[in-house]
Enzyme design. Structure first.
Site, PDB file in Angstrom:
ATOM      1  N   ASP A  33      -3.141   1.630  -1.829  1.00  0.00           N
ATOM      2  CA  ASP A  33      -2.932   0.168  -1.736  1.00  0.00           C
ATOM      3  C   ASP A  33      -4.170  -0.548  -2.531  1.00  0.00           C
ATOM      4  OD1 ASP A  33      -2.212   1.115   1.836  1.00  0.00           O
ATOM      5  OD2 ASP A  33      -0.753  -0.147   0.470  1.00  0.00           O
ATOM      6  N   ASP A 178       6.906   0.194   4.771  1.00  0.00           N
ATOM      7  CA  ASP A 178       5.327   0.402   4.710  1.00  0.00           C
ATOM      8  C   ASP A 178       4.716  -0.704   5.965  1.00  0.00           C
ATOM      9  OD1 ASP A 178       3.124  -0.537   1.973  1.00  0.00           O
ATOM     10  OD2 ASP A 178       2.901   0.496   3.946  1.00  0.00           O
TER      11      ASP A 178
HETATM   12  C1  DX5 Z   1      -0.733  -3.039   4.022  1.00  0.00           C
HETATM   13  C2  DX5 Z   1      -0.500  -1.742   3.303  1.00  0.00           C
HETATM   14  C3  DX5 Z   1      -0.037  -0.679   4.111  1.00  0.00           C
HETATM   15  C4  DX5 Z   1      -0.784  -0.070   5.346  1.00  0.00           C
HETATM   16  C5  DX5 Z   1      -0.494   1.015   6.224  1.00  0.00           C
HETATM   17  O1  DX5 Z   1      -1.195  -3.997   3.115  1.00  0.00           O
HETATM   18  O2  DX5 Z   1       0.554  -1.948   2.307  1.00  0.00           O
HETATM   19  O3  DX5 Z   1       0.116   0.591   3.347  1.00  0.00           O
HETATM   20  O4  DX5 Z   1      -2.280   0.264   4.749  1.00  0.00           O
HETATM   21  O5  DX5 Z   1      -1.207   1.215   7.134  1.00  0.00           O
HETATM   22  P1  DX5 Z   1      -0.825   1.188   8.424  1.00  0.00           P
HETATM   23  O6  DX5 Z   1       0.072   2.516   8.733  1.00  0.00           O
HETATM   24  O7  DX5 Z   1      -2.165   1.349   9.271  1.00  0.00           O
HETATM   25  O8  DX5 Z   1      -0.150   0.084   8.739  1.00  0.00           O
HETATM   26 ZN    ZN Z   2       1.108  -0.083   0.849  1.00  0.00          ZN
END
Ligand code: DX5
Ligand code: ZN
Length: 217
Positions: A33, A178
């Site tokens: 990310d 996501d």
């Molecule tokens: C948010 C990111 C996601 C997030 C996913 O901006 O794009 O990939 O890190 O993490 P969880 O599963 O904890 O929401």
């Molecule tokens: Zn992400």
């Protein structure tokens, strides 16, 4: 069965041992990310290039790069040399269609899959014109910018609408969801038509990461 892309965003200490643990636990991808502090408030650009570089040296598992950045070209150039499985950028960050098509062409010409990500409040129809050129769409099921958020229920219907359109047009674009994904909401997402689920906190915080991944697959 769907594929699982584990987000490394919330990993702080003992990152390498957690990477190995995730590999043996069966993650299909590592989700990187990349946040630039402009498109979203947080800046993860330093730690994410460090993690991605380490991963590219220690595991054959594919790297799924998610750019939450305004200067897309700069970050594509930075990640392309790591030969990731895919690089995805946000439709909300593109200036015009020509720029988007140039970025798509650039990523593809390096034999890397290309994806486009779309925020919860952006109409899914906005991405339809790009589908024939994309390997995948990342449907954001939380607002981009941090891990550990609750899934936004209204985004599930966007996945359903996108899947219907892909089938209707006989396209083979992959749908990745996501954000906020866990064992309680995964079946609704599967029913809507997703192919890859990104999960960060649900997997990384689990005692048994293998079970957590299997629960989602
Ligand atoms: C948010 C990111 C996601 C997030 C996913 O901006 O794009 O990939 O890190 O993490 P969880 O599963 O904890 O929401
Ligand atoms: Zn992400």
């Amino acid at each position: 069965m769907i594929e699982i892309s584990t987000s490394v965003l919330t990993i702080e200490d003992n990152a390498v041992s957690i990477f190995y643990e995730l590999e043996v636990s069966g993650t299909d991808y590592f989700h990187i990310d990349v946040m630039d502090g402009k498109f979203v408030e947080k800046d993860t650009s330093k730690i994410m290039i460090d993690y991605a570089t380490t991963l590219s040296h220690i595991t054959p598992i594919g790297i799924d790069v998610h750019l939450m950045c305004e200067d897309i070209e700069k970050f594509v150039d930075e990640y392309i040399m790591l030969e990731p499985d895919s690089i995805s950028f946000h439709i909300e960050a593109i200036k015009n269609k020509d720029q988007a098509m140039n970025i798509i062409q650039d990523i593809k010409s390096n034999n890397v899959k290309v994806g486009m990500a779309i925020n919860p409040n952006t109409d899914i129809e906005k991405i339809f014109e790009y589908l024939p050129f994309l390997h995948k769409v990342i449907v954001m099921t939380v607002e981009p910018g941090k891990g550990g958020q609750e899934l936004i229920e209204s985004t599930i219907s966007k996945i359903k609408k996108l899947k219907e359109y892909i089938i209707e047009k006989n396209l083979d674009t992959i749908i990745e969801a996501d954000g906020g994904i866990n064992n309680n909401n995964i079946s609704k997402l599967k029913d809507a038509g997703l192919d890859i689920a990104v999960a960060g906190s649900y997997i990384v915080n689990s005692e048994n990461k293998k079970d957590a991944i299997l629960n989602l697959k």
